[in-house]
Every structure is written in structure tokens, then in C-alpha cells.
Motif scaffolding. Structure first.
Motif, PDB file in Angstrom:
ATOM      1  N   GLN A  83     142.498  -4.441  63.318  1.00 27.86           N
ATOM      2  CA  GLN A  83     142.013  -3.171  63.842  1.00 27.86           C
ATOM      3  C   GLN A  83     140.529  -3.071  63.515  1.00 27.86           C
ATOM      4  N   ALA A  84     139.882  -2.054  64.057  1.00 26.69           N
ATOM      5  CA  ALA A  84     138.471  -1.843  63.744  1.00 26.69           C
ATOM      6  C   ALA A  84     138.283  -1.701  62.234  1.00 26.69           C
ATOM      7  N   ASN A  85     137.137  -2.151  61.742  1.00 32.75           N
ATOM      8  CA  ASN A  85     136.890  -2.131  60.305  1.00 32.75           C
ATOM      9  C   ASN A  85     137.089  -0.746  59.704  1.00 32.75           C
ATOM     10  N   SER A  86     136.607   0.277  60.384  1.00 35.55           N
ATOM     11  CA  SER A  86     136.734   1.630  59.848  1.00 35.55           C
ATOM     12  C   SER A  86     138.189   2.061  59.758  1.00 35.55           C
ATOM     13  N   LYS A 104     151.692  10.187  40.266  1.00 40.29           N
ATOM     14  CA  LYS A 104     151.372  11.010  39.089  1.00 40.29           C
ATOM     15  C   LYS A 104     152.052  12.366  39.184  1.00 40.29           C
ATOM     16  N   VAL A 105     152.004  12.982  40.365  1.00 37.16           N
ATOM     17  CA  VAL A 105     152.672  14.273  40.560  1.00 37.16           C
ATOM     18  C   VAL A 105     154.165  14.144  40.283  1.00 37.16           C
ATOM     19  N   ALA A 106     154.746  13.032  40.714  1.00 36.29           N
ATOM     20  CA  ALA A 106     156.185  12.817  40.570  1.00 36.29           C
ATOM     21  C   ALA A 106     156.574  12.332  39.176  1.00 36.29           C
ATOM     22  N   GLY A 107     155.608  12.086  38.303  1.00 40.61           N
ATOM     23  CA  GLY A 107     155.912  11.595  36.969  1.00 40.61           C
ATOM     24  C   GLY A 107     156.315  10.133  36.930  1.00 40.61           C
ATOM     25  N   ILE A 108     155.849   9.356  37.915  1.00 47.72           N
ATOM     26  CA  ILE A 108     156.176   7.927  37.986  1.00 47.72           C
ATOM     27  C   ILE A 108     155.034   7.134  37.357  1.00 47.72           C
ATOM     28  N   ASP A 109     155.341   6.369  36.336  1.00 54.45           N
ATOM     29  CA  ASP A 109     154.318   5.627  35.601  1.00 54.45           C
ATOM     30  C   ASP A 109     154.421   4.119  35.775  1.00 54.45           C
ATOM     31  N   ASN A 110     155.233   3.674  36.724  1.00 53.03           N
ATOM     32  CA  ASN A 110     155.437   2.238  36.936  1.00 53.03           C
ATOM     33  C   ASN A 110     155.173   1.931  38.408  1.00 53.03           C
ATOM     34  N   VAL A 111     154.025   1.327  38.687  1.00 53.38           N
ATOM     35  CA  VAL A 111     153.629   1.044  40.069  1.00 53.38           C
ATOM     36  C   VAL A 111     153.198  -0.416  40.176  1.00 53.38           C
ATOM     37  N   VAL A 112     153.760  -1.111  41.145  1.00 53.85           N
ATOM     38  CA  VAL A 112     153.303  -2.452  41.528  1.00 53.85           C
ATOM     39  C   VAL A 112     152.688  -2.328  42.908  1.00 53.85           C
ATOM     40  N   TRP A 113     151.486  -2.910  43.078  1.00 50.71           N
ATOM     41  CA  TRP A 113     150.878  -2.814  44.407  1.00 50.71           C
ATOM     42  C   TRP A 113     150.323  -4.159  44.848  1.00 50.71           C
ATOM     43  N   ALA A 114     150.241  -4.315  46.167  1.00 50.35           N
ATOM     44  CA  ALA A 114     149.764  -5.566  46.750  1.00 50.35           C
ATOM     45  C   ALA A 114     148.247  -5.565  46.810  1.00 50.35           C
ATOM     46  N   SER A 115     147.641  -6.389  45.973  1.00 46.02           N
ATOM     47  CA  SER A 115     146.241  -6.746  46.172  1.00 46.02           C
ATOM     48  C   SER A 115     146.244  -7.963  47.092  1.00 46.02           C
ATOM     49  N   SER A 116     145.284  -8.858  46.970  1.00 45.86           N
ATOM     50  CA  SER A 116     145.189  -9.944  47.943  1.00 45.86           C
ATOM     51  C   SER A 116     144.381 -11.108  47.396  1.00 45.86           C
ATOM     52  N   GLU A 117     144.753 -12.301  47.842  1.00 50.55           N
ATOM     53  CA  GLU A 117     143.957 -13.484  47.545  1.00 50.55           C
ATOM     54  C   GLU A 117     142.537 -13.369  48.078  1.00 50.55           C
ATOM     55  N   THR A 118     142.334 -12.514  49.084  1.00 52.70           N
ATOM     56  CA  THR A 118     141.005 -12.417  49.701  1.00 52.70           C
ATOM     57  C   THR A 118     139.942 -11.946  48.720  1.00 52.70           C
ATOM     58  N   VAL A 119     140.319 -11.226  47.648  1.00 54.77           N
ATOM     59  CA  VAL A 119     139.309 -10.765  46.698  1.00 54.77           C
ATOM     60  C   VAL A 119     138.679 -11.925  45.947  1.00 54.77           C
ATOM     61  N   LEU A 120     139.287 -13.107  46.012  1.00 56.11           N
ATOM     62  CA  LEU A 120     138.749 -14.284  45.327  1.00 56.11           C
ATOM     63  C   LEU A 120     137.563 -14.900  46.064  1.00 56.11           C
ATOM     64  N   PRO A 141     134.518  -9.873  47.694  1.00 56.59           N
ATOM     65  CA  PRO A 141     135.039  -9.522  49.025  1.00 56.59           C
ATOM     66  C   PRO A 141     134.093  -9.960  50.132  1.00 56.59           C
ATOM     67  N   GLU A 142     134.669 -10.542  51.197  1.00 59.99           N
ATOM     68  CA  GLU A 142     133.884 -11.030  52.330  1.00 59.99           C
ATOM     69  C   GLU A 142     134.312 -10.388  53.652  1.00 59.99           C
ATOM     70  N   SER A 143     135.144  -9.349  53.585  1.00 58.43           N
ATOM     71  CA  SER A 143     135.583  -8.623  54.778  1.00 58.43           C
ATOM     72  C   SER A 143     135.881  -7.193  54.366  1.00 58.43           C
ATOM     73  N   THR A 144     135.976  -6.302  55.348  1.00 60.16           N
ATOM     74  CA  THR A 144     136.323  -4.916  55.037  1.00 60.16           C
ATOM     75  C   THR A 144     137.692  -4.842  54.384  1.00 60.16           C
ATOM     76  N   TYR A 145     138.629  -5.623  54.890  1.00 59.96           N
ATOM     77  CA  TYR A 145     139.964  -5.659  54.289  1.00 59.96           C
ATOM     78  C   TYR A 145     139.872  -6.024  52.813  1.00 59.96           C
ATOM     79  N   SER A 146     139.134  -7.076  52.496  1.00 64.47           N
ATOM     80  CA  SER A 146     138.998  -7.517  51.118  1.00 64.47           C
ATOM     81  C   SER A 146     138.216  -6.511  50.279  1.00 64.47           C
ATOM     82  N   LEU A 147     137.232  -5.872  50.889  1.00 61.65           N
ATOM     83  CA  LEU A 147     136.482  -4.837  50.184  1.00 61.65           C
ATOM     84  C   LEU A 147     137.414  -3.726  49.724  1.00 61.65           C
ATOM     85  N   VAL A 148     138.317  -3.315  50.604  1.00 62.51           N
ATOM     86  CA  VAL A 148     139.269  -2.268  50.227  1.00 62.51           C
ATOM     87  C   VAL A 148     140.137  -2.735  49.063  1.00 62.51           C
ATOM     88  N   LYS A 149     140.642  -3.957  49.119  1.00 68.91           N
ATOM     89  CA  LYS A 149     141.468  -4.464  48.028  1.00 68.91           C
ATOM     90  C   LYS A 149     140.693  -4.471  46.711  1.00 68.91           C
TER      91      LYS A 149
END
Length: 284
Positions: A83-86, A104-120, A141-149
Motif C-alpha cells: 500500500q502507499a507508504n503513508s 494496559k487498560v485491560a490489565g494485561i502485562d504479557n504481550v508478544v508482538w511481531a517485529s521484523s527481520e527488515t530492521v536489520l 530501517p530501509e523502508s517505511t514498513y521497516s521504519l515503523v517496526k
């Protein structure tokens, strides 16, 4: 039985994660825009860019559940150029912020999230500082996607500083593959340069799912990030020969044997007990 919400549970990696978690005794809720064809977990339609919807989903839904113990956040526009970078920037950064803020609102303190190999530094048009690459050098980061990660990793670190009870595990997944994808792998041998954009790496979805579960189970608090790849490359050529041909001037920090991956999974093995068990070589 612990209950976990998986955002993007209908996606390629998400389906494998839902299956693995269900098989290991988790009560799973799939939060996505569309239901999964597998139907292994209850499904809730959600727009993750709408904070109110995310808070509602994580704090409980009438006739479905009244609490959650953990969140796995995989949902995103999954790659550069779709999709467009924005649009990539807005969707991905806002979704991740909303998930952590709602947790945080829900009181959940255990979160796993997908980062990316692109940050390398993918696609490595500027070579990495050394091989094998690992978590020790700063993101490139070399792309907008990687910048976000990259921004997500920074943001989560600050959220953990604000909330010392938060355990946030970021997984820098390599290129996710299913068994049916492996038929194409032998064709890579004719031109290794076509796959050096991620150092010839990949991750079997089943092993990616194992890493998610281990991230939920890890001890401690705070942010930790891990490179998650299969233990071998997509190539039949030995890894040392690939390095000599394509990156002859790079520092090789330790010997690489056989078809060993150049995305180091040493930290994931050591800290998470990550033990990838699936290879394309078993299916082709």
C-alpha cells in the motif's frame, strides 16, 4: 486455562500460531478483519486502528469472554510495497500503539508482538556491519514498513519503562513459509543473488508459532527482541561459500557450518529455549 488474543490470527503466521497455542492448551481468541478458514478459535471482527474497538476487545466481549491473560499482536500490512507508504505507516504504528495501550487498560502485562527481520537493514543494499547478523547492532530501517517496526521497538521500550510489570517480547520474524512454498526453493540455486536481500533466510510458520508461544512463556519483565529464523538457509550452496561470493569483505564473527542461517538465532535459543524443528529440506 490461560486465554490469549491473537491479532491477525487469520493471516499466514497467525493461523500457525493459533493452531500451536490451541494444541498447547491456550484458550485463543482470533482478532482480525476476516475470519480464518481454519476455524480453530472464536473470531472477533475488529479494526485495530480504532482504539475504542481494541479496548473493547481486550477488556471483554458479551457472551464471548470477560478477561484475557495475554496478547499476541501479529496484525499489520505485512510488507513494504503493498500500500502507499503513508497507509502502511498509519495502519501499522497506530495498530501497535492501540494494542499496547488497550492492554494496559485491560490489565494485561504479557504481550508478544511481531517485529521484523527488515530492521536489520534489509534488503542489505548497504551491507550489514558483520555476519551472522544479530540483535546487537542498532536497527537500520530501509523502508517505511521497516521504519515503523523500528519505531515500534523504541515505543515498546518506553512503555515498559512506564510500566515495570509489562513483559513485551518482540520477534523479528524472517520470511514466513508454509510447506507448499518449499517447492520453489530449488529454483533459487540458479541465481543466489535473488535471495541475498535477507541473507537467504526464512522461517517455517510452525517454528515461528513455537517462538510466539515461548515468548508468552518467558520469565521476567521488560522488552526483549529476538531474531526468529529457521536454522538453515533457502540454498543448497553451503553458507560459507555464499558469504565468500557475495560478502567477501564482511567480518565473519564466528564460523558458519553447512547451510547455517546468517540471521543469528543464538539469543532466541539461549533465552527463549527456541528449538526450530522444520526445514524445507525435509519436503523437497
Amino acid at each position: 486455562m490461560a486465554r490469549v488474543a491473537v491479532t491477525g490470527g487469520s493471516g499466514k503466521l497467525g493461523r500457525a500460531c493459533v493452531r500451536d497455542l490451541v494444541e498447547h492448551g491456550w484458550d485463543v481468541v482470533n482478532l482480525d478483519r476476516a475470519p480464518s478458514p481454519d476455524g480453530l478459535a472464536p473470531y472477533l471482527s475488529i479494526d485495530l486502528t480504532d482504539y475504542g474497538q481494541v479496548v473493547g476487545a481486550l477488556t471483554g466481549v458479551d457472551d464471548r469472554y470477560d478477561r484475557l491473560d495475554a496478547v499476541v499482536h501479529l496484525a499489520a500490512i505485512p510488507a513494504p510495497g503493498l500500500q502507499a507508504n503513508s497507509a502502511v505507516f498509519r495502519n501499522n504504528i497506530l495498530s501497535t500503539y492501540n494494542v499496547f495501550a488497550a492492554a494496559k487498560v485491560a490489565g494485561i502485562d504479557n504481550v508478544v508482538w511481531a517485529s521484523s527481520e527488515t530492521v536489520l537493514g534489509l534488503p542489505f543494499e548497504t551491507p550489514p556491519p558483520y555476519l551472522p547478523v544479530d540483535e546487537e547492532y542498532a536497527p537500520r530501517p530501509e523502508s517505511t514498513y521497516s521504519l515503523v517496526k523500528t519505531l515500534e521497538e523504541t515505543m515498546v521500550g518506553e512503555l515498559c519503562r512506564w510500566n515495570p510489570a509489562l513483559k513485551a517480547t518482540g520477534l523479528r520474524f524472517s520470511n514466513v513459509m508454509y510447506v507448499e512454498d518449499y517447492a520453489a526453493f530449488p529454483s533459487f540455486e540458479s541465481d543466489p543473488g535473488l535471495r541475498n536481500w535477507n541473507l537467504w533466510s526464512y522461517i517455517d510458520a510452525r517454528d515461528g508459532a513455537q517462538a510466539v508461544r515461548l515468548g508468552l512463556e518467558r520469565d521476567g519483565t521488560g522488552k526483549e527482541v529476538f531474531v526468529i529464523a529457521s536454522p538453515d538457509t533457502v540454498m543448497s550452496t553451503p553458507t560459507a561459500e555464499l558469504v565468500k561470493a557475495h560478502y567477501p569483505d564482511l567480518e565473519l564473527r564466528r564460523p558458519v557450518e553447512g547451510h547455517e542461517t546468517l540471521l543469528s538465532i543464538d539469543k532466541a535459543r539461549r533465552v527463549l529455549g527456541y528449538d526450530p524443528r522444520h526445514s524445507w529440506r525435509d519436503h523437497v
